[in-house]
Each structure stands twice: as C-alpha cells, then as structure tokens.
Design a protein around this motif. Structure first.
Motif, PDB file in Angstrom:
ATOM      1  N   LEU A 133       0.809  -1.213   0.000  1.00 41.09           N
ATOM      2  CA  LEU A 133       0.000   0.000   0.000  1.00 41.09           C
ATOM      3  C   LEU A 133       0.844   1.266   0.000  1.00 41.09           C
ATOM      4  CD1 LEU A 133      -2.925  -0.750   2.482  1.00 41.09           C
ATOM      5  CD2 LEU A 133      -2.848  -1.014   0.005  1.00 41.09           C
ATOM      6  N   LEU A 134       1.988   1.214   0.684  1.00 38.68           N
ATOM      7  CA  LEU A 134       2.783   2.419   0.867  1.00 38.68           C
ATOM      8  C   LEU A 134       4.256   2.078   0.683  1.00 38.68           C
ATOM      9  CD1 LEU A 134       2.080   5.361   1.685  1.00 38.68           C
ATOM     10  CD2 LEU A 134       2.772   4.765   4.013  1.00 38.68           C
ATOM     11  N   THR A 135       4.922   2.874  -0.153  1.00 40.71           N
ATOM     12  CA  THR A 135       6.344   2.686  -0.456  1.00 40.71           C
ATOM     13  C   THR A 135       7.175   3.745   0.259  1.00 40.71           C
ATOM     14  OG1 THR A 135       5.889   1.742  -2.644  1.00 40.71           O
ATOM     15  CG2 THR A 135       8.076   2.704  -2.307  1.00 40.71           C
ATOM     16  N   THR A 136       8.338   3.350   0.755  1.00 42.69           N
ATOM     17  CA  THR A 136       9.307   4.301   1.303  1.00 42.69           C
ATOM     18  C   THR A 136      10.637   4.106   0.569  1.00 42.69           C
ATOM     19  OG1 THR A 136      10.106   2.796   3.045  1.00 42.69           O
ATOM     20  CG2 THR A 136       8.235   4.217   3.584  1.00 42.69           C
ATOM     21  N   VAL A 137      11.320   5.212   0.300  1.00 42.50           N
ATOM     22  CA  VAL A 137      12.668   5.160  -0.257  1.00 42.50           C
ATOM     23  C   VAL A 137      13.522   6.140   0.539  1.00 42.50           C
ATOM     24  CG1 VAL A 137      14.130   5.350  -2.287  1.00 42.50           C
ATOM     25  CG2 VAL A 137      11.725   4.702  -2.558  1.00 42.50           C
ATOM     26  N   ALA A 195      14.915   0.723   0.146  1.00 37.48           N
ATOM     27  CA  ALA A 195      13.530   0.717  -0.334  1.00 37.48           C
ATOM     28  C   ALA A 195      12.697  -0.150   0.595  1.00 37.48           C
ATOM     29  CB  ALA A 195      13.466   0.179  -1.759  1.00 37.48           C
ATOM     30  N   GLY A 196      11.461   0.284   0.859  1.00 42.56           N
ATOM     31  CA  GLY A 196      10.607  -0.477   1.766  1.00 42.56           C
ATOM     32  C   GLY A 196       9.145  -0.359   1.388  1.00 42.56           C
ATOM     33  N   TRP A 197       8.343  -1.309   1.914  1.00 50.94           N
ATOM     34  CA  TRP A 197       6.921  -1.359   1.584  1.00 50.94           C
ATOM     35  C   TRP A 197       6.110  -1.788   2.799  1.00 50.94           C
ATOM     36  CZ3 TRP A 197      10.934  -3.505  -0.980  1.00 50.94           C
ATOM     37  CH2 TRP A 197      11.259  -2.942  -2.228  1.00 50.94           C
ATOM     38  N   PHE A 198       5.015  -1.076   3.006  1.00 57.88           N
ATOM     39  CA  PHE A 198       4.018  -1.474   3.997  1.00 57.88           C
ATOM     40  C   PHE A 198       2.890  -2.199   3.281  1.00 57.88           C
ATOM     41  CE2 PHE A 198       5.868   2.355   5.962  1.00 57.88           C
ATOM     42  CZ  PHE A 198       6.153   1.874   7.243  1.00 57.88           C
ATOM     43  N   SER A 199       2.458  -3.313   3.865  1.00 61.36           N
ATOM     44  CA  SER A 199       1.321  -4.060   3.307  1.00 61.36           C
ATOM     45  C   SER A 199       0.316  -4.319   4.412  1.00 61.36           C
ATOM     46  CB  SER A 199       1.802  -5.384   2.701  1.00 61.36           C
ATOM     47  OG  SER A 199       2.393  -6.193   3.683  1.00 61.36           O
TER      48      SER A 199
END
Length: 208
Positions: A133-137, A195-199
């Motif tokens: 749902l949400l990406t972080t870099v 790089a990261g991702w919230f699910s």
C-alpha cells in the motif's frame, strides 16, 4: 534511544498522502542513523548483496534490461537495521491512527546501484491488489549532485513526471504504491538507498 517521529511530522505526512499521495522529507531520520546505515553498506563484509529480481514467487527472475541494482534485506536482529525499522514502525502506527490504512507488515532492503545501473519505470503494486500500500525510499548518498544521475522520478497516473528527486543523504520519500509509476535514472557513481513497503498482511512478498 531511538528517535521519535513527532506528532506534527506524522500529521504532515498523513495530510500529504491524502492531498497528493506522496511526500519528501529531509529530517525524519536522525543523522547518526543515516550515517550508520551508510557505513554498514560500505564496510560490512557480511551483507549478502544479490542481483535484484522482478516478479514474485515462481515468476521471479533477474532481468537486467529492467533493473540492474543489487539488494540485501534488512534484518531486525541487526542493531543498525533495527534502529531504522523501529522508526518505520512508528510511521506505520502513526499513519494507521490518522488514516486507518490497516498497515501491518513492513519489509525493506538495501539497494546498491553501481555506475551505469538503473531501474526502469514500474509500479510497486498492481492496482487493487493491496500487496503493497505504501512505499518508502530512503537515500544514503552524501553530497550528491544532479550531474551524478541516479534520480528517482515519480510519475502521475498519466505518465507525466511529477517530481525528480536527487538521492541525497537523509531524504525520505513516501508514496502510495499502487498510484505512482516511478523509475531510477542511470547513475554515474555508486548510489545507496533503502527501499521499503508497507502491506496489509504479513504474507511474504518476494522481490521488489
């Protein structure tokens, strides 16, 4: 002691995600954390960097025509990684309180782009899939200049560039994973990032 994200900053992030779907921040991660992460990437002999793949599960494959970076996943058992992951957990909880996004699982990896490396335009999640749902870099490159290349380009839903971001140390980019195509332009010198991702679930998600 791990730095705390202020309520005012969490409000700013939530408002930006509602208004335009993404935000750039330059002071959310303390300098000592940024420098420790960078030092680990540059000196840690035990980081097992591998060529990044595309796709998931049995469809996962290395395709250097699409992306040519190398990655290594962060591990909560490592004290340096844990500091960063704890801050991301604060972000998750703060956004869930404000936006009721249901963010649950977070995964992230180090990414090294050696000179000439790139990642062509892509989406981090298929629309409606809710895998991510949400990406972080988060960028780890001191004194980066525009001539060095390696910019992150964020596109709108009509494939028009919205923002061109230099990967400068301490800059964190957050955006809705299903909404914004993005790419990494070819870099002319070594470019480091996380790089990261919230699910919404803790199901394993293979590859970025």
């Amino acid at each position: 002691m791990v730095s705390q994200i202020s309520e005012a900053v969490l409000d700013e992030i939530a408002d930006a995600l509602v208004d335009k779907g993404y935000i750039l921040l330059s002071d959310i991660i303390p300098d000592y954390v940024s420098l420790a992460l960078l030092e680990k990437m540059q000196t840690e002999q035990n980081i097992n960097f591998k060529k990044a793949a595309i796709g998931r599960g049995i469809d996962q494959q290395v395709n250097t025509f699409i992306r040519s970076d190398k990655i290594a996943w962060l591990n909560n058992q490592d004290h340096i990684d844990r500091e960063y992951l704890t801050i991301m957990s604060q972000l998750k909880d703060g956004l869930n309180r404000r936006l009721f996004m249901g963010l649950f699982h977070y995964e992230s990896h180090y990414a090294v782009y050696e000179p000439g490396a790139f990642y062509k335009k892509h989406l981090d999640a298929l629309k409606g899939s809710q895998n991510r749902l949400l990406t972080t870099v988060f960028f780890l490159n001191p004194e980066w200049q525009e001539k060095d290349g390696g910019q992150l380009v964020i596109y709108d839903e009509l494939d028009q560039p919205l923002d061109v971001i230099n990967p400068l140390l301490g800059t964190l980019v957050i955006f809705l994973s299903e909404r914004f195509p993005h790419e990494v332009k070819p870099t002319l010198k070594t470019r480091n990032s996380i790089a990261g991702w919230f699910s919404v679930s803790n199901a394993a998600i293979n590859a970025a």
